[in-house]
Design a protein around this motif. Structure first.
Motif, PDB file in Angstrom:
ATOM      1  N   GLY A 206       0.843  -1.161   0.039  1.00  0.00           N
ATOM      2  CA  GLY A 206       0.123  -0.111   0.114  1.00  0.00           C
ATOM      3  C   GLY A 206       0.964   1.305  -0.106  1.00  0.00           C
ATOM      4  N   GLY A 207       0.224   2.198   0.839  1.00  0.00           N
ATOM      5  CA  GLY A 207       1.107   3.505   1.005  1.00  0.00           C
ATOM      6  C   GLY A 207       1.420   4.137  -0.250  1.00  0.00           C
ATOM      7  N   VAL A 208       2.814   4.627  -0.289  1.00  0.00           N
ATOM      8  CA  VAL A 208       3.205   5.366  -1.286  1.00  0.00           C
ATOM      9  C   VAL A 208       3.239   4.684  -2.616  1.00  0.00           C
ATOM     10  N   THR A 209       3.207   3.417  -2.899  1.00  0.00           N
ATOM     11  CA  THR A 209       3.051   2.615  -4.120  1.00  0.00           C
ATOM     12  C   THR A 209       1.655   2.495  -4.626  1.00  0.00           C
ATOM     13  N   ALA A 210       0.661   2.691  -3.744  1.00  0.00           N
ATOM     14  CA  ALA A 210      -0.674   2.666  -4.186  1.00  0.00           C
ATOM     15  C   ALA A 210      -0.866   4.047  -4.730  1.00  0.00           C
TER      16      ALA A 210
END
Length: 324
Positions: A206-210
C-alpha cells in the motif's frame, strides 16, 4: 492444627479468586495502554489510534497509544509479553510477528505461545507494480515477460525478510521465475527506485506505491489479497487474474499477554468488533488503503498459526534471511 491450616489456605485461595473475579467483572477501571511496536505515523500506528479511540468509547475508558519501536517490532512485543495480564497493556501486531521467527530472527518470546489473540483489525494489500516501460499489464503477461528475459529480473521491496520479499520468492518458486531481490530501506526508497527505472519490478504494501499506481506513474499489475485494494478498484486480485495459489496479504491485529483472562479477552474482542463496524472507522481505515476485518479471537489465532507455518516453509525452501 493441620485442619486449621487447610481451612486458612482455602479461605485465602477463595478470597484471591473472588478478588480476581471481581476485578474482571469491573473491567476496565483504568486507562488501557495500547502498544504499537513501530514508530508513529505508519499504518500500524494509524489503525491503532483509529480503532483505539472507537474502543475507548465502547469500553468507557481512555485507550492510550504508546510507540515502542525497534528490533523489527520485538522490543514493543516483548514489553507486552512481560506485562501483567490484566487487560491494561495490549499490543497491535503486524506481519513481523510471524515473519521474525519464520526468517530466523531470535526473540526473547514465542510469537504464539506468549501472546493471546484478541481480534484481527485490518488487512493490508500486497501490491505488484512495474515501471511503465515494462510491457506487462497483468500477472500473466508479467510472468511471460520475466521468462523471456536473458538474465534474472531484479525486484524491489521495502527490505530483507519482509512479507513482500517472502511473497516474491514464493511466486518465483511456484512459477520457476528468475528473480533477484533488491532490498531498500522502506517503501519510499523502493517505490522511487521502480519509478526511476533502477529496478523494473516492485512488490510493496500500500502507501506510497498505491498512490503512484493511482496516479498512473507506476503500472499496477495485481494484488494477491482476498479483495481488491481500497482506492485501487481497477487493480485485480491474483485469483481474478487466474492465479489461485499465491494469495497473501499483510495484517494488523490485537493481542494481549498469554495469561489474559478469557472474559476480559472476550470483552475486548466485542469492543474491537463493534469499533470495526462503525462507519467512520471503516472509512478511516479504508482511506489508508487497508480493509477492516474483525472476527473471533479463535479465528485470528488460527490465522496466525497458519501464517507462521506458511512463511517458515517459504523461508526454508528459498533461503530468505532478515537484514543483518
Amino acid at each position: 492444627m493441620k485442619l486449621n491450616k487447610f481451612w486458612a489456605t482455602a479461605v485465602m485461595a477463595s478470597a484471591a479468586f473472588c478478588g480476581v473475579a471481581s476485578a474482571q467483572q469491573g473491567y476496565p477501571k483504568q486507562p488501557i495502554r495500547l502498544v504499537v511496536p513501530y514508530g508513529a505515523g505508519g499504518p500500524t500506528d494509524a489503525v491503532a489510534r483509529i480503532v483505539g479511540q472507537a474502543m475507548s468509547t465502547e469500553l468507557g475508558t481512555p485507550i492510550i497509544v504508546e510507540n515502542k519501536a525497534g528490533g523489527a517490532s520485538s522490543i514493543g512485543t516483548n514489553y507486552v509479553v512481560r506485562a501483567q495480564p490484566d487487560g491494561y497493556t495490549l499490543l497491535v501486531v503486524a506481519a513481523n510477528l510471524v515473519l521474525n521467527p519464520a526468517t530466523g530472527i531470535e526473540t526473547p518470546y514465542d510469537a504464539l505461545r506468549d501472546l493471546k489473540p484478541i481480534a484481527a483489525l485490518a488487512n493490508m494489500p500486497i501490491l505488484v507494480a512495474v515501471n511503465p516501460k515494462v510491457p506487462a499489464k497483468d500477472l500473466g503477461s508479467l510472468i511471460e515477460w520475466i521468462r523471456a528475459q536473458p538474465e534474472s529480473v531484479p525486484y524491489a521491496s521495502p527490505g530483507a525478510g519482509t512479507l513482500t520479499q517472502s511473497w516474491g520468492e514464493m511466486l518465483a518458486q511456484k512459477y520457476k521465475l528468475k528473480l533477484t531481490h533488491v532490498p531498500y530501506k522502506g517503501s519510499a526508497e523502493a517505490s522511487r527506485a521502480a519509478l526511476a527505472g533502477d529496478v523494473p519490478l516492485l512488490f510493496d504494501l500500500g502507501g506510497v506505491t498505491a498512490a503512484l499506481i493511482a496516479q498512473g506513474k507506476l503500472q499496477g499489475i495485481v494484488t494477491p489479497g482476498a479483495a481488491r485494494a481500497p482506492g485501487l478498484p481497477n487493480l485485480p486480485t491474483a485469483r481474478e487474474s487466474g492465479f489461485k495459489d499465491v494469495d497473501a496479504e499483510s495484517f494488523l491485529g490485537l493481542v494481549g499477554p498469554a495469561n489474559l483472562p478469557q472474559d476480559i479477552a472476550a470483552k475486548l474482542n466485542a469492543a474491537a468488533n463493534t469499533a470495526l463496524k462503525n462507519p467512520r472507522v471503516i472509512e478511516s481505515i479504508r482511506s489508508l488503503g487497508l480493509t477492516p476485518t474483525g472476527g473471533t479471537a479463535e479465528a485470528f489465532g488460527s490465522f496466525l498459526s497458519d501464517e507462521l507455518k506458511r512463511w517458515t516453509a517459504v523461508a526454508k525452501s528459498t533461503g530468505i534471511r532478515p537484514a543483518q
